[in-house]
Design an enzyme around this catalytic site. Structure first.
Site, PDB file in Angstrom:
ATOM      1  N   CYS A 103       0.807  -1.231   0.000  1.00 33.20           N
ATOM      2  CA  CYS A 103       0.000   0.000   0.000  1.00 33.20           C
ATOM      3  C   CYS A 103       0.838   1.279   0.000  1.00 33.20           C
ATOM      4  O   CYS A 103       0.603   2.186  -0.808  1.00 33.20           O
ATOM      5  CB  CYS A 103      -0.965  -0.011   1.186  1.00 33.20           C
ATOM      6  SG  CYS A 103      -0.160   0.052   2.816  1.00 33.20           S
ATOM      7  N   HIS A 155      -2.501   1.159   6.902  1.00 28.72           N
ATOM      8  CA  HIS A 155      -2.872   1.069   5.493  1.00 28.72           C
ATOM      9  C   HIS A 155      -3.161   2.477   4.948  1.00 28.72           C
ATOM     10  O   HIS A 155      -3.596   3.375   5.687  1.00 28.72           O
ATOM     11  CB  HIS A 155      -4.104   0.178   5.328  1.00 28.72           C
ATOM     12  CG  HIS A 155      -4.383  -0.222   3.917  1.00 28.72           C
ATOM     13  ND1 HIS A 155      -3.578  -1.088   3.204  1.00 28.72           N
ATOM     14  CD2 HIS A 155      -5.385   0.142   3.066  1.00 28.72           C
ATOM     15  CE1 HIS A 155      -4.071  -1.254   1.991  1.00 28.72           C
ATOM     16  NE2 HIS A 155      -5.173  -0.508   1.885  1.00 28.72           N
ATOM     17  N   HIS A 195      -5.685   1.480  -3.948  1.00 26.13           N
ATOM     18  CA  HIS A 195      -4.741   1.018  -2.915  1.00 26.13           C
ATOM     19  C   HIS A 195      -4.302  -0.412  -3.241  1.00 26.13           C
ATOM     20  O   HIS A 195      -4.846  -1.056  -4.143  1.00 26.13           O
ATOM     21  CB  HIS A 195      -5.396   1.062  -1.529  1.00 26.13           C
ATOM     22  CG  HIS A 195      -6.592   0.164  -1.407  1.00 26.13           C
ATOM     23  ND1 HIS A 195      -6.680  -0.850  -0.493  1.00 26.13           N
ATOM     24  CD2 HIS A 195      -7.775   0.104  -2.126  1.00 26.13           C
ATOM     25  CE1 HIS A 195      -7.842  -1.472  -0.596  1.00 26.13           C
ATOM     26  NE2 HIS A 195      -8.514  -0.909  -1.589  1.00 26.13           N
TER      27      HIS A 195
END
Length: 203
Positions: free
Chosen positions: A106, A159, A175
């Site tokens: 990510c 994340h 992502h």
């Protein structure tokens, strides 16, 4: 008889002298009158002489302007370029620590995408969450970053994704997920909605 003639001569002479005096007096008065008139004329206020104004010549030489070849990039255009480049990795598999089409994680996707526009960001999502400016979710626009806490029972950021669409509460982001690789998700999805922590703007 001679006495009468002499008397007449004297009378004529006397009359001639008086006439001459009167004439002289009249001429003198006329000269004085003319002299006074001249004095009055000389005392009149005449207009002041106006000097001519000299104008400086105008320099008509063209002005040389130096125009920089690189103009500031509009934010919307920059955001679009960032999003377009991020989509170049759509479908790439997930790889921890990856930053290429062979594999992405990510933060690797975000760092690589922004680096293309000479914007340097920290390598980890947790450190990345300390950069830029915090914004409300209602204010997000394309190119902004969304941060999530995806570890169970933890509020620590782990994340990050890049906003690709934002309008009237509808927010999508690209992502790299551990299960599906680089994809586009909707913030309204239950998992991402509850994992969301904050939004930040770095451009």
């Amino acid at each position: 008889m001679k006495k009468i003639a002499l008397a007449l001569l004297l009378v004529i002479t006397f009359s001639s002298c008086n006439s001459s005096k009167t004439l002289v007096t009249t001429k003198t008065s006329t000269i004085k009158s003319e002299s006074n008139h001249l004095k009055q004329v000389s005392n009149l206020i005449l207009p002041t002489q106006i000097n001519s104004v000299e104008l400086s010549p105008v320099d008509l030489t063209p002005i040389n302007l130096t125009i920089k070849s690189e103009l500031p990039k509009p934010t919307e255009t920059l955001a679009k370029r960032i999003i377009d480049y991020a989509f170049a990795f759509d479908g790439v598999r997930y790889k921890r620590g990856g930053t290429t089409k062979d594999g992405m994680d990510c933060s690797g996707l975000v760092v690589t995408t922004f680096d293309k526009e000479n914007i340097s960001l920290p390598r980890s999502s947790r450190d990345m969450a300390l950069t830029g400016n915090s914004i409300n979710l209602e204010q997000v626009s394309t190119g902004d970053l969304l941060f999530f806490a995806t570890r169970k029972n933890s509020k620590t950021i782990s994340h990050v994704g890049i906003v690709t669409t934002a309008r009237d509460g509808f927010v999508e982001f690209i992502h790299a997920s551990t299960s599906n690789g680089v994809i586009v998700s909707n913030l309204a999805e239950k998992y991402w909605y509850f994992a969301f922590v904050q939004a930040r703007r770095v451009i």
